[in-house]
Design an enzyme around this catalytic site. Structure first.
Site, short mmCIF file in Angstrom:
data_model
loop_
_atom_site.label_atom_id
_atom_site.label_comp_id
_atom_site.label_asym_id
_atom_site.label_seq_id
_atom_site.Cartn_x
_atom_site.Cartn_y
_atom_site.Cartn_z
N GLU A 285 0.82 -1.22 0.00
CA GLU A 285 0.00 0.00 0.00
C GLU A 285 0.85 1.26 0.00
O GLU A 285 0.49 2.26 0.62
CB GLU A 285 -0.94 0.02 1.22
CG GLU A 285 -2.29 -0.56 0.96
CD GLU A 285 -2.69 -0.43 -0.49
OE1 GLU A 285 -2.68 0.70 -1.00
OE2 GLU A 285 -3.00 -1.43 -1.10
C1 LIG Z 1 2.65 -9.60 0.27
C2 LIG Z 1 2.48 -8.49 -0.71
C3 LIG Z 1 1.20 -8.16 -1.14
C4 LIG Z 1 1.02 -7.14 -2.08
N1 LIG Z 1 -0.23 -6.87 -2.57
C5 LIG Z 1 -0.37 -6.03 -3.61
C6 LIG Z 1 -1.64 -5.88 -4.29
O1 LIG Z 1 -2.64 -6.48 -3.88
N2 LIG Z 1 -1.70 -5.06 -5.37
C7 LIG Z 1 -0.62 -4.39 -5.84
O2 LIG Z 1 -0.75 -3.70 -6.84
N3 LIG Z 1 0.59 -4.49 -5.22
C8 LIG Z 1 0.74 -5.30 -4.14
N4 LIG Z 1 1.96 -5.44 -3.53
C9 LIG Z 1 3.08 -4.68 -4.02
C10 LIG Z 1 3.52 -3.57 -3.05
O3 LIG Z 1 2.58 -2.56 -3.01
C11 LIG Z 1 4.92 -3.13 -3.48
O4 LIG Z 1 5.81 -4.17 -3.12
C12 LIG Z 1 5.34 -1.82 -2.87
O5 LIG Z 1 4.56 -0.77 -3.36
C13 LIG Z 1 6.81 -1.49 -3.11
O6 LIG Z 1 7.17 -1.70 -4.44
P1 LIG Z 1 8.47 -2.58 -4.77
O7 LIG Z 1 8.34 -3.85 -4.03
O8 LIG Z 1 8.65 -2.64 -6.22
O9 LIG Z 1 9.66 -1.81 -4.10
P2 LIG Z 1 10.45 -0.56 -4.73
O10 LIG Z 1 9.50 0.41 -5.31
O11 LIG Z 1 11.56 -1.07 -5.58
O12 LIG Z 1 11.06 0.09 -3.40
C14 LIG Z 1 12.26 -0.39 -2.78
C15 LIG Z 1 12.66 0.63 -1.70
O13 LIG Z 1 12.93 1.89 -2.32
C16 LIG Z 1 12.13 2.90 -1.76
N5 LIG Z 1 11.74 3.85 -2.82
C17 LIG Z 1 11.26 3.56 -4.04
N6 LIG Z 1 11.03 4.69 -4.72
C18 LIG Z 1 11.38 5.71 -3.92
C19 LIG Z 1 11.38 7.13 -4.04
N7 LIG Z 1 10.95 7.73 -5.16
N8 LIG Z 1 11.80 7.85 -3.00
C20 LIG Z 1 12.21 7.26 -1.86
N9 LIG Z 1 12.25 5.94 -1.68
C21 LIG Z 1 11.83 5.17 -2.69
C22 LIG Z 1 10.93 2.20 -1.15
O14 LIG Z 1 10.36 2.94 -0.09
C23 LIG Z 1 11.54 0.89 -0.69
O15 LIG Z 1 12.10 1.06 0.59
C24 LIG Z 1 2.15 -6.43 -2.57
C25 LIG Z 1 3.42 -6.75 -2.09
C26 LIG Z 1 3.61 -7.78 -1.21
C27 LIG Z 1 5.00 -8.13 -0.77
#
Ligand SMILES: Cc1cc2nc3c(=O)[nH]c(=O)nc-3n(C[C@H](O)[C@H](O)[C@H](O)COP(=O)(O)OP(=O)(O)OC[C@H]3O[C@@H](n4cnc5c(N)ncnc54)[C@H](O)[C@@H]3O)c2cc1C
Length: 617
Positions: free
Chosen positions: A443
């Site tokens: 989220e």
């Molecule tokens: C169990 C689980 C359930 C999920 N359910 C859903 C779902 O139902 N629907 C859905 O669409 N998604 C879902 N997700 C996805 C989830 O919302 C994402 O994992 C999350 O938004 C982070 O994206 P990412 O994993 O690609 O991490 P990244 O975006 O790669 O982030 C990695 C790190 O970098 C930081 N970061 C990234 N960009 C920036 C920035 N611009 N400035 C500062 N810091 C930054 C982040 O805070 C994080 O600490 C789920 C994930 C999991 C693990």
């Protein structure tokens, strides 16, 4: 065991003695309801949670989700629990009866859901996602879309999801590449891959309605070119009957650290060129519509974090009352002294009170925000409506990020109270800790929430929304000051509040200067201190409600009379707990917050200046 999942006495206290929600019964929208109905609904939810859903918690973790021959199956024990959850009409209990709801205030939904979310979020999530998807259709759908989907999804007969994330588009949702091409019949052909989709596929419902973010051919790049589509797992004919599978399939489920009963799916859309979607809202306006669901989900995630803490705290306090270990510290080296329950040891008492303060503060915070929804929906003027809406907007990132992190912290403390047993699977707290971790990630990660608070919410309406928030806290401080024994505590909260005002101004200015990077390096600490001050506000407010009642019961404000009454009288013990939690938080933790605020006010640029190579490794 005294209480499981959530403390019912405490829920009632917040509803009727702190927030005084009976006022809502005087409004036109809710004047046909009464407190007896509210109490009954919460008791029913408690029964459902404890007797039917909670037994699936451990079993669901052990059995986990299976993915075989392209089919996703949830733990077997989820079938009955979900059916009862849906049949009991819980999912849309706060929606209008015309759309299949029961017309309860949101705060009653939130209080009832403590027992559903807290019993097993892996199950609650199926309903919550369905609710969010249906709400978007209710608000932005065409009459035909409402007719086809609304009641089926609100009732839980069909499931729902939210499909944003892709391998290259996590936090950066605007980078998504799933494509939509308009067909002559007005539907859109959808193709792409989504990952991490909660409840993306499963065997609990005959159909799943997926809200999918995609980019229409030729749309502008970035967030402004994103549209939202309703993509059913099984296509729905115009007469509401089910047609053929809609070419949206699960290609795998994640092996996760926790939340093992919840399917986290990779989804392939349009692999055979036959996936169709219906536009929800307007073209290129999908993110705005989706934000509606995301904001609701963010509040639920905050509640999820808080409820892991609530369950962990109740386990820990009960365990500490039973586990005999060590002798009373005042007995010195007398090895003939009997062993005592660990709750007698000062360090365990410190941890328990720390946990209690956070759990109490978070419950008040979550229910307060839920009440803002009701205040908004019953507001008599546009201005009042807007005021509560602004509050919800401002508090959303705080509730999501702060409650998820403090929730995890409380679970960790619970393991510590259990000692070695807490680290084993024989006891429930290690699972709560594992399951809770996801709340700070999905989220929108907490880093993204902090940026939202600093970059958008703090400056909303030229900072007046944040000022109004500070004014609410000021009013609570003024009420507390009228009670002699709370004067000192109120003064301390006031000092922290004034400092927060200064720090907010400072970081806000920095965020709009050439030094903006430095400000954003402190966005998370800033969110944390806003959360801390919110906790102090909530605990002081609780103490203000409890103190006069306690003095009345004890017949005096003297500590001795209060202690002796608390030993014999449940209510007195409860109210005394309110005062002690406020005292502990405000005198022991708030000074740390002031230290954190000092660091934000004089930010050190090391995190920005350090060269990538200097991180080592
Ligand atoms: C169990 C689980 C359930 C999920 N359910 C859903 C779902 O139902 N629907 C859905 O669409 N998604 C879902 N997700 C996805 C989830 O919302 C994402 O994992 C999350 O938004 C982070 O994206 P990412 O994993 O690609 O991490 P990244 O975006 O790669 O982030 C990695 C790190 O970098 C930081 N970061 C990234 N960009 C920036 C920035 N611009 N400035 C500062 N810091 C930054 C982040 O805070 C994080 O600490 C789920 C994930 C999991 C693990």
């Amino acid at each position: 065991m005294a209480q499981l999942i959530a403390d019912r006495r405490d829920i009632d206290f917040v509803l009727y003695e702190q927030l005084k929600i009976e006022d809502i019964l005087k409004t036109e929208k809710y004047n046909d309801l009464n407190r007896k109905m509210f109490d009954m609904v919460i008791s029913e939810a408690r029964n459902l949670g404890i007797k039917e859903i909670y037994p699936t918690y451990k079993e669901g973790d052990r059995e986990g989700v299976k993915f075989e021959n392209g089919q996703v199956t949830v733990p077997q024990c989820f079938q009955r629990a979900y059916a009862l959850f849906a049949e009991g009409e819980w999912i849309a209990m706060a929606e209008d009866p015309e759309v299949g709801g029961q017309g309860f205030p949101w705060i009653i939904r939130q209080a009832a859901f403590e027992y559903i979310i807290g019993a097993n979020f892996a199950i609650a999530g199926f309903g919550n996602l369905g609710h969010g998807a249906a709400k978007m259709i209710e608000l932005f759908g065409t009459p035909k879309q409402k007719e086809l989907f609304l009641k089926k999804v609100y009732s839980g007969e069909w499931g729902g999801t939210m499909m944003l994330t892709e391998p290259g588009a996590g936090s950066d949702v605007g980078a998504l590449t799933t494509r939509a091409v308009k067909n002559p019949d007005g539907t859109y052909s959808i193709s792409g891959n989504k990952i991490f989709i909660t409840c993306g596929d499963h065997d609990l419902t005959e159909n799943i309605i997926h809200p999918v973010l995609a980019r229409i051919e030729g749309a502008p790049p970035g967030p402004k070119g994103i549209s939202l589509f309703i993509v059913p797992k099984i296509w729905v004919n115009d007469d509401g009957s089910l047609a053929e599978p809609n070419d949206i399939v699960c290609s795998g489920v994640e092996e996760k650290m926790g939340l093992h009963g919840s399917p986290t799916c990779s989804m392939d859309l349009g692999g055979k060129g036959k996936c169709r979607g219906l536009l929800l809202g307007e073209e290129n306006n999908g993110l705005m519509v989706m934000f509606h669901m995301m904001n609701e989900a963010r509040l639920d995630v905050g509640a999820q974090g808080f409820l892991h803490a609530s369950a962990a705290y109740l386990y820990a306090v009960n365990y500490a009352r039973e586990r005999l270990q060590g002798r009373a510290i005042e007995k010195g080296k007398d090895s003939t002294a009997p062993q005592v329950p660990i709750i007698c040891h000062p360090d365990i008492r410190r941890m328990l009170l720390l946990m209690k303060a956070y759990v109490d503060g978070m419950r008040s915070f979550v229910l307060y925000v839920a009440y803002c929804f009701d205040k908004k929906s019953t507001a008599k003027t546009l201005q009042e409506k807007e005021r509560y809406n602004d509050f919800i907007e401002l508090l959303t990132p705080i509730i999501k990020a702060y409650c998820s992190e403090r929730g995890q912290f409380v679970c960790e403390q619970a393991i510590q109270v259990y000692g070695g047993y807490g680290y084993t699977k024989e006891y429930p707290v290690e699972q709560l800790y594992r399951d809770c971790k996801i709340t700070s990630i999905y989220e929108g990660t907490n880093g993204i929430q902090a940026m939202d608070l600093l970059g958008r919410k703090l400056g909303m309406k030229k900072g007046t929304v944040f000022l109004e928030f500070l004014n609410e806290i000021k009013a609570a401080i003024a009420s507390a000051k009228k009670i002699p024994r709370l004067k000192d505590l109120a003064g301390r909260v006031e000092t922290a509040l004034n400092r927060l005002g200064e720090v907010a101004m400072h970081i806000s200015k920095t965020a709009y200067s050439r030094n903006m990077k430095l400000a954003f390096a402190y966005a998370h600490p800033f969110l944390e201190v806003v959360g801390d001050v919110t906790m102090a506000w909530m605990l002081l407010w609780r103490a203000t409600a409890a103190a006069p009642r306690l003095e009345k019961l004890a017949g005096s404000a003297e500590q001795e009379a209060i202690q002796s009454k608390a030993a014999k009288n449940k209510d007195a013990a409860f109210y005394d707990g309110q005062l002690k939690a406020a005292e502990f938080f405000i005198t022991s933790l708030l000074p740390v917050t002031i230290g954190k605020m000092n660091a934000i006010a004089a930010p050190n640029p090391a995190a920005i200046d350090i060269h990538e190579k200097s991180f080592g490794g």
